[in-house]
Write a protein that holds these residues in place. Structure first.
Motif, PDB file in Angstrom:
ATOM      1  N   LEU A  21       0.829  -1.209   0.000  1.00  0.00           N
ATOM      2  CA  LEU A  21       0.000   0.000   0.000  1.00  0.00           C
ATOM      3  C   LEU A  21       0.863   1.258   0.000  1.00  0.00           C
ATOM      4  O   LEU A  21       0.561   2.221  -0.717  1.00  0.00           O
ATOM      5  CB  LEU A  21      -0.952   0.014   1.206  1.00  0.00           C
ATOM      6  N   LEU A  38      -4.183  -8.253   1.749  1.00  0.00           N
ATOM      7  CA  LEU A  38      -4.354  -6.836   2.080  1.00  0.00           C
ATOM      8  C   LEU A  38      -3.061  -6.098   1.734  1.00  0.00           C
ATOM      9  O   LEU A  38      -1.985  -6.461   2.215  1.00  0.00           O
ATOM     10  CB  LEU A  38      -4.663  -6.665   3.566  1.00  0.00           C
ATOM     11  N   CYS A  77      -2.082  -3.249   2.761  1.00  0.00           N
ATOM     12  CA  CYS A  77      -1.492  -2.558   3.912  1.00  0.00           C
ATOM     13  C   CYS A  77      -0.808  -3.525   4.871  1.00  0.00           C
ATOM     14  O   CYS A  77      -0.122  -3.105   5.798  1.00  0.00           O
ATOM     15  CB  CYS A  77      -2.542  -1.742   4.657  1.00  0.00           C
ATOM     16  N   TYR A 110      -8.237   2.246  -0.480  1.00  0.00           N
ATOM     17  CA  TYR A 110      -7.699   1.968   0.844  1.00  0.00           C
ATOM     18  C   TYR A 110      -8.490   2.843   1.819  1.00  0.00           C
ATOM     19  O   TYR A 110      -9.201   3.760   1.411  1.00  0.00           O
ATOM     20  CB  TYR A 110      -6.196   2.256   0.931  1.00  0.00           C
ATOM     21  N   GLY A 111      -8.349   2.537   3.105  1.00  0.00           N
ATOM     22  CA  GLY A 111      -9.034   3.346   4.104  1.00  0.00           C
ATOM     23  C   GLY A 111      -8.157   3.542   5.323  1.00  0.00           C
ATOM     24  O   GLY A 111      -7.491   4.543   5.488  1.00  0.00           O
ATOM     25  N   CYS A 112      -8.106   2.500   6.164  1.00  0.00           N
ATOM     26  CA  CYS A 112      -7.495   2.649   7.488  1.00  0.00           C
ATOM     27  C   CYS A 112      -5.977   2.594   7.467  1.00  0.00           C
ATOM     28  O   CYS A 112      -5.321   3.070   8.364  1.00  0.00           O
ATOM     29  CB  CYS A 112      -8.014   1.538   8.381  1.00  0.00           C
ATOM     30  N   ARG A 113      -5.397   1.941   6.467  1.00  0.00           N
ATOM     31  CA  ARG A 113      -3.958   1.656   6.351  1.00  0.00           C
ATOM     32  C   ARG A 113      -3.482   0.633   7.368  1.00  0.00           C
ATOM     33  O   ARG A 113      -2.279   0.433   7.515  1.00  0.00           O
ATOM     34  CB  ARG A 113      -3.093   2.921   6.497  1.00  0.00           C
ATOM     35  N   PHE A 114      -4.372   0.014   8.130  1.00  0.00           N
ATOM     36  CA  PHE A 114      -3.911  -0.950   9.132  1.00  0.00           C
ATOM     37  C   PHE A 114      -4.945  -2.035   9.375  1.00  0.00           C
ATOM     38  O   PHE A 114      -5.470  -2.161  10.469  1.00  0.00           O
ATOM     39  CB  PHE A 114      -3.528  -0.247  10.438  1.00  0.00           C
ATOM     40  N   GLN A 115      -5.304  -2.803   8.362  1.00  0.00           N
ATOM     41  CA  GLN A 115      -6.013  -4.077   8.551  1.00  0.00           C
ATOM     42  C   GLN A 115      -7.407  -3.940   9.149  1.00  0.00           C
ATOM     43  O   GLN A 115      -7.947  -4.920   9.656  1.00  0.00           O
ATOM     44  CB  GLN A 115      -5.158  -4.994   9.443  1.00  0.00           C
ATOM     45  N   LYS A 116      -7.988  -2.770   9.124  1.00  0.00           N
ATOM     46  CA  LYS A 116      -9.282  -2.620   9.782  1.00  0.00           C
ATOM     47  C   LYS A 116     -10.450  -2.429   8.820  1.00  0.00           C
ATOM     48  O   LYS A 116     -11.588  -2.679   9.194  1.00  0.00           O
ATOM     49  CB  LYS A 116      -9.249  -1.408  10.743  1.00  0.00           C
ATOM     50  N   CYS A 117     -10.196  -1.956   7.602  1.00  0.00           N
ATOM     51  CA  CYS A 117     -11.326  -1.617   6.743  1.00  0.00           C
ATOM     52  C   CYS A 117     -11.549  -2.611   5.612  1.00  0.00           C
ATOM     53  O   CYS A 117     -12.629  -2.655   5.033  1.00  0.00           O
ATOM     54  CB  CYS A 117     -11.154  -0.215   6.178  1.00  0.00           C
ATOM     55  N   GLY A 118     -10.542  -3.384   5.259  1.00  0.00           N
ATOM     56  CA  GLY A 118     -10.687  -4.369   4.191  1.00  0.00           C
ATOM     57  C   GLY A 118     -10.689  -3.791   2.783  1.00  0.00           C
ATOM     58  O   GLY A 118     -10.821  -4.524   1.810  1.00  0.00           O
ATOM     59  N   GLN A 119     -10.536  -2.485   2.658  1.00  0.00           N
ATOM     60  CA  GLN A 119     -10.681  -1.860   1.345  1.00  0.00           C
ATOM     61  C   GLN A 119      -9.486  -2.074   0.417  1.00  0.00           C
ATOM     62  O   GLN A 119      -9.600  -1.934  -0.792  1.00  0.00           O
ATOM     63  CB  GLN A 119     -10.910  -0.347   1.523  1.00  0.00           C
ATOM     64  N   CYS A 120      -8.327  -2.364   0.982  1.00  0.00           N
ATOM     65  CA  CYS A 120      -7.104  -2.380   0.159  1.00  0.00           C
ATOM     66  C   CYS A 120      -6.808  -3.753  -0.428  1.00  0.00           C
ATOM     67  O   CYS A 120      -5.709  -3.965  -0.953  1.00  0.00           O
ATOM     68  CB  CYS A 120      -5.920  -1.907   0.992  1.00  0.00           C
TER      69      CYS A 120
END
Ligand code: SF4
Ligand code: SF4
Ligand code: FES
Length: 228
Positions: free
Chosen positions: A40, A78, A80, A58-68
């Protein structure tokens, strides 16, 4: 190591805009390989310094949003959470319609969530008020584990039995959603019957639906839905 001293590595990224006549291709970019750089961070570097037309989510940059979630060297992962390596190849998650570059269309699955009512029944008070006759919510450990799902769709893309959002086989993501409700005392639908309607018996028990958030999809979702 200082940022100025970072070596650079090559990353290859799938580029395609389906609404144009151009053919898909892999574009090579040279990006800094800082210690603990992720795929990412490389995509963000490309967007900010090399090519602002690159499309990715992408969203959170740390495994929380699933967007990436993307396919990295042939595996859904992922971005990120995946460290950057030389000659990494990044593609969109397979089997989903493509919007542009690394951005897939997720809407087909959301339509299935609505069609199968994969949400809690109406009347649930979301304000925090607990009705006197509300069932006591003693969360089973299976439910707690399944609620770690971040909707990244990596499991779905990795499943060899799933052929796309319009295919009849539901796939591991929808089975996780069904199992979340199966374990929820507020659920009022026959989730096992829905799983059968989504072809759960065609699951090959291959275990390829591995989850970056640690959900054991076969043990905690598919087996309970099969009634095992
Ligand atoms: S179960 Fe895991 S892999 Fe599948 S969508 Fe949820 S977070 Fe992603
Ligand atoms: S175990 Fe079943 S759901 Fe998981 S990847 Fe294999 S076929 Fe798909
Ligand atoms: S950016 Fe949110 S999970 Fe990767």
């Amino acid at each position: 190591m200082s940022r100025a001293a970072a070596r650079s590595v090559t990353i290859k990224v799938y580029r395609h805009h389906p609404s144009t006549a151009t053919r898909p291709y892999l574009a090579a970019y040279h990006v800094p390989a800082y210690p603990r750089a992720t795929v990412l961070s490389a995509l963000l570097y490309i967007y900010e310094h090399l090519d602002p037309t690159l499309a990715f989510r992408y969203g959170c940059r740390f495994q929380k949003c699933g967007q990436c979630a993307v396919e990295i060297d042939g595996r859904p992962r992922l971005a990120c959470l995946t460290y950057l390596k030389p000659d990494t190849i990044v593609r969109p998650l397979p089997k989903f319609p493509l919007l542009q570059d690394l951005v897939i269309e997720r809407r087909g699955l959301w339509e299935k969530l609505l069609a199968y009512e994969l949400y809690l029944p109406g009347g649930v008070d979301l304000t925090g008020t607990i009705a006197p006759d509300a069932p006591s919510l003693r969360e089973p450990p299976e439910h707690a584990r399944l609620m770690a799902c971040r909707e990244c769709l990596c499991c779905q893309a990795a499943c060899p039995a799933w052929e796309g959002p319009q295919a009849p086989f539901g796939g591991p993501y929808l089975f996780v959603k069904l199992a979340q409700l199966l374990w929820d005392p507020r659920n009022d639908r026959d989730r096992r019957a829905q799983a059968r309607a989504l072809g759960i018996e065609r699951c090959r028990s291959c275990g390829k639906c591995s989850c970056p958030n640690g959900i054991h999809i076969w043990r905690d979702a598919i087996m309970p839905l099969l009634g095992s």
